[in-house]
Design a protein around this motif. Structure first.
Motif, PDB file in Angstrom:
ATOM      1  N   TYR A   1       8.575  13.264 -18.294  1.00 13.52           N
ATOM      2  CA  TYR A   1       8.325  14.136 -19.439  1.00 13.52           C
ATOM      3  C   TYR A   1       7.636  13.334 -20.538  1.00 13.52           C
ATOM      4  CZ  TYR A   1       9.220  18.055 -22.628  1.00 13.52           C
ATOM      5  OH  TYR A   1       9.084  19.130 -23.478  1.00 13.52           O
ATOM      6  N   GLY A   2       6.332  13.521 -20.647  1.00 12.92           N
ATOM      7  CA  GLY A   2       5.571  12.859 -21.693  1.00 12.92           C
ATOM      8  C   GLY A   2       4.500  13.804 -22.196  1.00 12.92           C
ATOM      9  N   GLU A   3       3.424  13.255 -22.709  1.00 15.66           N
ATOM     10  CA  GLU A   3       2.304  14.091 -23.126  1.00 15.66           C
ATOM     11  C   GLU A   3       1.795  14.917 -21.942  1.00 15.66           C
ATOM     12  OE1 GLU A   3      -0.595  15.801 -25.571  1.00 15.66           O
ATOM     13  OE2 GLU A   3       1.194  14.620 -26.073  1.00 15.66           O
ATOM     14  N   THR A   4       1.878  14.272 -20.766  1.00 14.89           N
ATOM     15  CA  THR A   4       1.574  14.940 -19.502  1.00 14.89           C
ATOM     16  C   THR A   4       2.803  14.881 -18.618  1.00 14.89           C
ATOM     17  OG1 THR A   4      -0.740  14.239 -19.667  1.00 14.89           O
ATOM     18  CG2 THR A   4       0.024  14.915 -17.499  1.00 14.89           C
ATOM     19  N   LEU A   5       3.066  15.941 -17.875  1.00 13.31           N
ATOM     20  CA  LEU A   5       4.203  15.981 -16.956  1.00 13.31           C
ATOM     21  C   LEU A   5       3.753  15.502 -15.575  1.00 13.31           C
ATOM     22  CD1 LEU A   5       5.796  19.456 -17.831  1.00 13.31           C
ATOM     23  CD2 LEU A   5       6.248  17.228 -18.879  1.00 13.31           C
ATOM     24  N   TYR A   6       4.621  14.692 -14.937  1.00 16.19           N
ATOM     25  CA  TYR A   6       4.349  14.226 -13.586  1.00 16.19           C
ATOM     26  C   TYR A   6       5.600  14.415 -12.734  1.00 16.19           C
ATOM     27  CZ  TYR A   6       0.291  11.543 -15.317  1.00 16.19           C
ATOM     28  OH  TYR A   6      -0.899  11.155 -15.876  1.00 16.19           O
TER      29      TYR A   6
ATOM     30  N   GLN B   1       0.867  -1.173   0.000  1.00 12.71           N
ATOM     31  CA  GLN B   1       0.000   0.000   0.000  1.00 12.71           C
ATOM     32  C   GLN B   1       0.911   1.233   0.000  1.00 12.71           C
ATOM     33  OE1 GLN B   1      -3.332  -0.374   0.127  1.00 12.71           O
ATOM     34  NE2 GLN B   1      -4.210   1.590   0.733  1.00 12.71           N
ATOM     35  N   VAL B   2       0.647   2.173  -0.899  1.00 17.65           N
ATOM     36  CA  VAL B   2       1.497   3.362  -0.985  1.00 17.65           C
ATOM     37  C   VAL B   2       0.656   4.624  -0.784  1.00 17.65           C
ATOM     38  CG1 VAL B   2       3.219   2.308  -2.498  1.00 17.65           C
ATOM     39  CG2 VAL B   2       1.253   3.470  -3.510  1.00 17.65           C
ATOM     40  N   THR B   3       1.295   5.593  -0.154  1.00 17.91           N
ATOM     41  CA  THR B   3       0.713   6.931  -0.057  1.00 17.91           C
ATOM     42  C   THR B   3       1.590   7.850  -0.896  1.00 17.91           C
ATOM     43  OG1 THR B   3      -0.075   6.500   2.188  1.00 17.91           O
ATOM     44  CG2 THR B   3       0.049   8.808   1.493  1.00 17.91           C
ATOM     45  N   ILE B   4       1.006   8.473  -1.899  1.00 19.73           N
ATOM     46  CA  ILE B   4       1.776   9.317  -2.809  1.00 19.73           C
ATOM     47  C   ILE B   4       1.146  10.701  -2.944  1.00 19.73           C
ATOM     48  CG2 ILE B   4       2.651   7.352  -4.154  1.00 19.73           C
ATOM     49  CD1 ILE B   4       0.543   8.036  -6.295  1.00 19.73           C
ATOM     50  N   GLN B   5       1.985  11.633  -3.293  1.00 19.86           N
ATOM     51  CA  GLN B   5       1.544  12.970  -3.686  1.00 19.86           C
ATOM     52  C   GLN B   5       2.212  13.274  -5.019  1.00 19.86           C
ATOM     53  OE1 GLN B   5       2.859  15.422  -0.462  1.00 19.86           O
ATOM     54  NE2 GLN B   5       1.271  14.721   0.969  1.00 19.86           N
ATOM     55  N   TYR B   6       1.498  13.935  -5.900  1.00 17.97           N
ATOM     56  CA  TYR B   6       2.138  14.250  -7.174  1.00 17.97           C
ATOM     57  C   TYR B   6       1.531  15.485  -7.821  1.00 17.97           C
ATOM     58  CZ  TYR B   6      -1.795  11.553  -9.215  1.00 17.97           C
ATOM     59  OH  TYR B   6      -3.031  11.061  -9.573  1.00 17.97           O
ATOM     60  N   LEU B   7       2.378  16.117  -8.629  1.00 19.26           N
ATOM     61  CA  LEU B   7       1.964  17.239  -9.454  1.00 19.26           C
ATOM     62  C   LEU B   7       1.789  16.740 -10.873  1.00 19.26           C
ATOM     63  CD1 LEU B   7       4.499  19.886  -8.088  1.00 19.26           C
ATOM     64  CD2 LEU B   7       2.053  19.728  -7.549  1.00 19.26           C
ATOM     65  N   GLN B   8       0.711  17.144 -11.503  1.00 13.98           N
ATOM     66  CA  GLN B   8       0.384  16.663 -12.843  1.00 13.98           C
ATOM     67  C   GLN B   8      -0.055  17.838 -13.708  1.00 13.98           C
ATOM     68  OE1 GLN B   8      -2.775  13.783 -12.851  1.00 13.98           O
ATOM     69  NE2 GLN B   8      -3.086  13.914 -15.065  1.00 13.98           N
ATOM     70  N   SER B   9       0.567  17.945 -14.868  1.00 18.12           N
ATOM     71  CA  SER B   9       0.189  19.029 -15.779  1.00 18.12           C
ATOM     72  C   SER B   9      -1.024  18.631 -16.601  1.00 18.12           C
ATOM     73  CB  SER B   9       1.343  19.364 -16.716  1.00 18.12           C
ATOM     74  OG  SER B   9       1.461  18.364 -17.725  1.00 18.12           O
ATOM     75  N   GLU B  10      -1.649  19.601 -17.219  1.00 16.23           N
ATOM     76  CA  GLU B  10      -2.655  19.278 -18.216  1.00 16.23           C
ATOM     77  C   GLU B  10      -1.951  18.739 -19.460  1.00 16.23           C
ATOM     78  OE1 GLU B  10      -4.808  22.639 -19.627  1.00 16.23           O
ATOM     79  OE2 GLU B  10      -3.042  23.903 -19.816  1.00 16.23           O
ATOM     80  N   SER B  11      -2.647  18.025 -20.301  1.00 13.93           N
ATOM     81  CA  SER B  11      -2.042  17.478 -21.513  1.00 13.93           C
ATOM     82  C   SER B  11      -2.203  18.456 -22.666  1.00 13.93           C
ATOM     83  CB  SER B  11      -2.680  16.133 -21.871  1.00 13.93           C
ATOM     84  OG  SER B  11      -4.071  16.296 -22.062  1.00 13.93           O
TER      85      SER B  11
END
Length: 277
Positions: A219-224, A139-149
């Protein structure tokens, strides 16, 4: 079931079975073809090849159809026997002998094999030796920033630099608001989830992190950019939940053991001579 299908199956089966020597018991034949008898036992043997529901759907005249198909198959077999070469007939006879031996062995094993049941101790031993198969994962607890595509390349590169600048232990939720004020459409997410349920590319990003670490910007279609806050092992599926599955795995093993015992006994009383080179 259509009669054509019945006829085909019966004919194919009969061509194999009819190659063996006919039993010469004194019992009435249902019909003879060129003097060769077809008995009720032949009809019953063919009926046994069909599921009960198929027989029920076929109607009251199903046995008559079976008998007619046996007659046709017998006639074809007699024609084949007259036309085939001795070599071809010998080849088919060899196959029929093997089939007969398979049937004899199967029937004997069914009646004589004493299969030991799968015990609770066997189930426990298998479970202990193969516990890795029953891991529940992490079980993981994560936080992340995600750009729009769909960002243009200059925007993506500028946002990548901004997302890379935030420290691993910073308040990413507040930082997302800062980015929004700067004109970047970025989402902040927080999730507690089973690692195996993570969608791509989060699954591979999280797999490369230790608790407390933050990833580089994906670095892809969406940034994470992802931070692994916590990870904990969920342990194993309890034995009670998988005992049925284990029993099903062990049952064929018990069958093989029983068959080996019978075949070892048969070999011990048989005279086996291999041809010498």
């Amino acid at each position: 079931m259509r009669f054509g299908g019945v006829a085909t199956l019966v004919m194919m089966s009969w061509l194999v079975v009819s190659c063996s020597q006919e039993a010469q018991e004194a019992r009435p034949a249902l019909v003879t073809v060129n003097g060769k008898p077809i008995y009720q036992e032949h009809v019953e043997a063919m009926l046994a090849k069909f599921p009960d529901e198929a027989i029920a759907r076929a109607g009251d005249d199903f046995e008559e159809k079976i008998l007619e198909s046996l007659v046709r198959a017998k006639a074809v077999a007699e024609m084949a026997r007259a036309d085939m070469s001795a070599r071809e007939l010998e080849r088919i006879k060899s196959r029929a002998e093997l089939y007969e031996e398979e049937l004899l062995a199967a029937e004997y094993l069914k009646e004589s094999t004493d299969i030991e049941p799968v015990t609770g101790a066997m189930v426990r031993e298998y479970y202990d030796k193969n516990q890795q198969r029953y891991l529940l994962g992490n079980q993981v607890t994560i936080q992340y920033l995600q750009s729009e595509s769909g960002l243009e390349e200059p925007q993506k590169r500028a946002l990548m630099e901004k997302m890379s600048a935030v420290e691993a232990d910073a308040d990413w939720k507040t930082y997302q608001q800062t980015l929004a004020k700067d004109g970047f459409r970025v989402f902040y997410r927080s999730s507690e989830i089973k690692a195996s349920l993570l969608a791509k590319p989060l699954d591979s990003i999280v797999a490369s992190l230790e608790p407390g670490e933050a990833s580089a910007v994906f670095y892809g279609e969406t940034l994470y950019r992802v931070r692994l806050v916590k990870e904990e092992k969920l342990g194993y599926q309890p034995l009670s939940a998988v005992s049925g599955e284990i029993r099903r795995k062990l049952a064929p093993i018990q069958m093989k053991k029983a068959i080996k015992l019978v075949s070892d006994k048969a070999l011990a009383s048989a005279k086996v001579e291999y041809a010498k080179d």
